[in-house]
Scaffold this motif. Structure first.
Motif, PDB file in Angstrom:
ATOM      1  N   THR A   5       0.827  -1.204   0.000  1.00 57.13           N
ATOM      2  CA  THR A   5       0.000   0.000   0.000  1.00 57.13           C
ATOM      3  C   THR A   5       0.865   1.260   0.000  1.00 57.13           C
ATOM      4  N   GLY A   6       1.881   1.276   0.842  1.00 53.74           N
ATOM      5  CA  GLY A   6       2.750   2.446   0.934  1.00 53.74           C
ATOM      6  C   GLY A   6       3.484   2.727  -0.359  1.00 53.74           C
ATOM      7  N   PHE A   7       4.061   1.689  -0.950  1.00 53.78           N
ATOM      8  CA  PHE A   7       4.771   1.869  -2.216  1.00 53.78           C
ATOM      9  C   PHE A   7       3.810   2.287  -3.324  1.00 53.78           C
ATOM     10  N   SER A   8       2.613   1.715  -3.318  1.00 57.35           N
ATOM     11  CA  SER A   8       1.629   2.065  -4.352  1.00 57.35           C
ATOM     12  C   SER A   8       1.266   3.544  -4.285  1.00 57.35           C
ATOM     13  N   MET A   9       1.055   4.039  -3.066  1.00 57.23           N
ATOM     14  CA  MET A   9       0.719   5.456  -2.899  1.00 57.23           C
ATOM     15  C   MET A   9       1.857   6.344  -3.384  1.00 57.23           C
ATOM     16  N   LEU A  10       3.075   5.978  -3.029  1.00 56.84           N
ATOM     17  CA  LEU A  10       4.239   6.759  -3.431  1.00 56.84           C
ATOM     18  C   LEU A  10       4.409   6.777  -4.944  1.00 56.84           C
ATOM     19  N   LEU A  11       4.317   5.604  -5.564  1.00 56.04           N
ATOM     20  CA  LEU A  11       4.603   5.496  -6.991  1.00 56.04           C
ATOM     21  C   LEU A  11       3.490   6.060  -7.859  1.00 56.04           C
ATOM     22  N   ASN A  12       2.252   5.898  -7.422  1.00 55.15           N
ATOM     23  CA  ASN A  12       1.137   6.459  -8.194  1.00 55.15           C
ATOM     24  C   ASN A  12       1.167   7.982  -8.195  1.00 55.15           C
ATOM     25  N   TYR A  13       1.865   8.564  -7.247  1.00 55.63           N
ATOM     26  CA  TYR A  13       1.991  10.014  -7.158  1.00 55.63           C
ATOM     27  C   TYR A  13       3.043  10.551  -8.124  1.00 55.63           C
ATOM     28  N   GLN A  14       3.899   9.660  -8.626  1.00 51.87           N
ATOM     29  CA  GLN A  14       4.977  10.064  -9.519  1.00 51.87           C
ATOM     30  C   GLN A  14       4.470  10.234 -10.949  1.00 51.87           C
ATOM     31  N   GLU A  15       4.996  11.218 -11.620  1.00 51.20           N
ATOM     32  CA  GLU A  15       4.596  11.458 -12.997  1.00 51.20           C
ATOM     33  C   GLU A  15       5.022  10.300 -13.896  1.00 51.20           C
ATOM     34  N   GLY A  16       4.081   9.813 -14.667  1.00 55.49           N
ATOM     35  CA  GLY A  16       4.382   8.762 -15.625  1.00 55.49           C
ATOM     36  C   GLY A  16       4.445   7.368 -15.047  1.00 55.49           C
ATOM     37  N   MET A  17       4.037   7.182 -13.779  1.00 53.94           N
ATOM     38  CA  MET A  17       4.050   5.860 -13.144  1.00 53.94           C
ATOM     39  C   MET A  17       2.652   5.476 -12.681  1.00 53.94           C
ATOM     40  N   GLU A  18       2.329   4.202 -12.860  1.00 56.14           N
ATOM     41  CA  GLU A  18       1.042   3.686 -12.377  1.00 56.14           C
ATOM     42  C   GLU A  18       1.217   2.250 -11.890  1.00 56.14           C
ATOM     43  N   VAL A  19       0.812   1.994 -10.640  1.00 54.56           N
ATOM     44  CA  VAL A  19       0.819   0.636 -10.103  1.00 54.56           C
ATOM     45  C   VAL A  19      -0.465  -0.049 -10.571  1.00 54.56           C
ATOM     46  N   VAL A  20      -0.311  -1.055 -11.431  1.00 58.27           N
ATOM     47  CA  VAL A  20      -1.475  -1.715 -12.023  1.00 58.27           C
ATOM     48  C   VAL A  20      -1.854  -2.997 -11.295  1.00 58.27           C
ATOM     49  N   GLY A  21      -0.976  -3.458 -10.363  1.00 60.14           N
ATOM     50  CA  GLY A  21      -1.289  -4.679  -9.631  1.00 60.14           C
ATOM     51  C   GLY A  21      -0.294  -4.930  -8.521  1.00 60.14           C
ATOM     52  N   THR A  22      -0.717  -5.750  -7.557  1.00 64.04           N
ATOM     53  CA  THR A  22       0.159  -6.129  -6.450  1.00 64.04           C
ATOM     54  C   THR A  22       0.048  -7.634  -6.218  1.00 64.04           C
ATOM     55  N   ALA A  23       1.064  -8.195  -5.534  1.00 65.57           N
ATOM     56  CA  ALA A  23       1.093  -9.634  -5.253  1.00 65.57           C
ATOM     57  C   ALA A  23       1.735  -9.858  -3.892  1.00 65.57           C
ATOM     58  N   ALA A  24       1.346 -10.967  -3.258  1.00 66.16           N
ATOM     59  CA  ALA A  24       1.841 -11.269  -1.911  1.00 66.16           C
ATOM     60  C   ALA A  24       2.978 -12.282  -1.899  1.00 66.16           C
ATOM     61  N   ASP A  25       3.248 -12.950  -3.015  1.00 66.19           N
ATOM     62  CA  ASP A  25       4.376 -13.881  -3.085  1.00 66.19           C
ATOM     63  C   ASP A  25       4.797 -14.054  -4.540  1.00 66.19           C
ATOM     64  N   GLY A  26       5.798 -14.892  -4.741  1.00 63.03           N
ATOM     65  CA  GLY A  26       6.353 -15.066  -6.071  1.00 63.03           C
ATOM     66  C   GLY A  26       5.389 -15.637  -7.089  1.00 63.03           C
ATOM     67  N   ARG A  27       4.569 -16.561  -6.658  1.00 65.15           N
ATOM     68  CA  ARG A  27       3.625 -17.184  -7.604  1.00 65.15           C
ATOM     69  C   ARG A  27       2.566 -16.184  -8.048  1.00 65.15           C
ATOM     70  N   GLN A  28       2.078 -15.384  -7.089  1.00 64.86           N
ATOM     71  CA  GLN A  28       1.120 -14.344  -7.453  1.00 64.86           C
ATOM     72  C   GLN A  28       1.774 -13.318  -8.372  1.00 64.86           C
ATOM     73  N   ALA A  29       3.037 -13.014  -8.116  1.00 67.05           N
ATOM     74  CA  ALA A  29       3.756 -12.065  -8.963  1.00 67.05           C
ATOM     75  C   ALA A  29       3.813 -12.568 -10.398  1.00 67.05           C
ATOM     76  N   PHE A  30       4.092 -13.851 -10.559  1.00 66.27           N
ATOM     77  CA  PHE A  30       4.143 -14.454 -11.888  1.00 66.27           C
ATOM     78  C   PHE A  30       2.802 -14.280 -12.600  1.00 66.27           C
ATOM     79  N   GLU A  31       1.711 -14.558 -11.895  1.00 67.17           N
ATOM     80  CA  GLU A  31       0.380 -14.460 -12.492  1.00 67.17           C
ATOM     81  C   GLU A  31       0.033 -13.017 -12.841  1.00 67.17           C
ATOM     82  N   LYS A  32       0.427 -12.071 -11.977  1.00 65.57           N
ATOM     83  CA  LYS A  32       0.143 -10.665 -12.252  1.00 65.57           C
ATOM     84  C   LYS A  32       0.924 -10.175 -13.471  1.00 65.57           C
ATOM     85  N   VAL A  33       2.168 -10.602 -13.571  1.00 64.33           N
ATOM     86  CA  VAL A  33       2.970 -10.229 -14.735  1.00 64.33           C
ATOM     87  C   VAL A  33       2.352 -10.804 -16.005  1.00 64.33           C
TER      88      VAL A  33
END
Length: 216
Positions: free
Chosen positions: A14-42
């Motif tokens: 949540t913290g990183f998402s808030m920080l990065l979404n505030y940056q110009e040209g950056m958007e957090v489109v998804g999050t994951a809680a472990d490596g397998r979820q990360a693979f699926e999100k990618v």
């Protein structure tokens, strides 16, 4: 720039998402809680950059996930997030296909710089960890002489199997988790023991703990 954040702590995501979404040209489109979820999100979201936590118990670790994601989606740039300031992990970060390595306690502007650096396809190492031995990692895969130890000669699959064996999983369980045969697991275990010069499971467990391959 589309970003995915993978970390086992919801407050970090949540913290990183808030920080990065505030940056110009950056958007957090998804999050994951472990490596397998990360693979699926990618796979689902095709991000430009993946911020990947190195240690995500009890799920799949970032180091193993990075290797799989890089193999399947080489166009996705991977930045490893970690609390580990151990130089040894830098070696394995770049061996896994990730482009960057940054400590979680780094200043916000340093994180932004790291993301923009890897997004351009360039390597990044947290300035706190930089020294003459590791500057070469910014341009090459060469492993420093002092890191040429048994841990570095394991394949990515062996690095994936070793902590599972250390945790006490049986051959059948590991085979089902990794979608390989029991005989393949047995063969990998034998090679791991030979390469590391280990003679028993207790020795393997001690080695895995010492190398921080899993959290107790």
């Amino acid at each position: 720039m589309k970003l995915v954040i993978a970390d086992d702590h919801a407050v970090v995501r949540t913290g990183f998402s808030m920080l990065l979404n505030y940056q110009e040209g950056m958007e957090v489109v998804g999050t994951a809680a472990d490596g397998r979820q990360a693979f699926e999100k990618v796979k689902e979201l095709s991000p430009d950059v993946l911020l990947l936590d190195l240690s995500m118990p009890p799920g799949e670790s970032g180091l193993f996930a990075a290797s799989k994601i890089h193999d399947m989606f080489p166009e996705v740039k991977i930045l490893i997030l970690t609390m580990y300031d151990d130089e040894e992990y830098i070696t394995h970060t770049f061996k896994s296909g990730a482009l960057g390595y940054i400590l979680k306690n780094s200043p916000d502007d340093e994180l932004i710089k790291a993301i923009r650096t890897v997004a351009k396809g360039e390597r990044y190492i947290d300035p706190v960890l930089m020294n003459a031995s590791f500057e070469k990692f910014l341009v090459t895969d060469e492993i420093p002489e002092h890191d040429k130890e048994p841990f570095n000669i394991l394949t990515q699959r062996e690095l994936e199997i070793l902590p599972l064996v250390a945790k006490g999983y049986g051959n059948k369980d590991i085979a089902e988790m990794l979608f390989i045969s029991v005989k393949t697991v047995e063969a990998h275990k034998s090679r791991i023991m030979d390469k590391l010069g280990l003679g028993s499971r207790p020795e393997l467990v001690e080695y895995a703990v010492r190398k921080k391959l899993f959290d107790i």
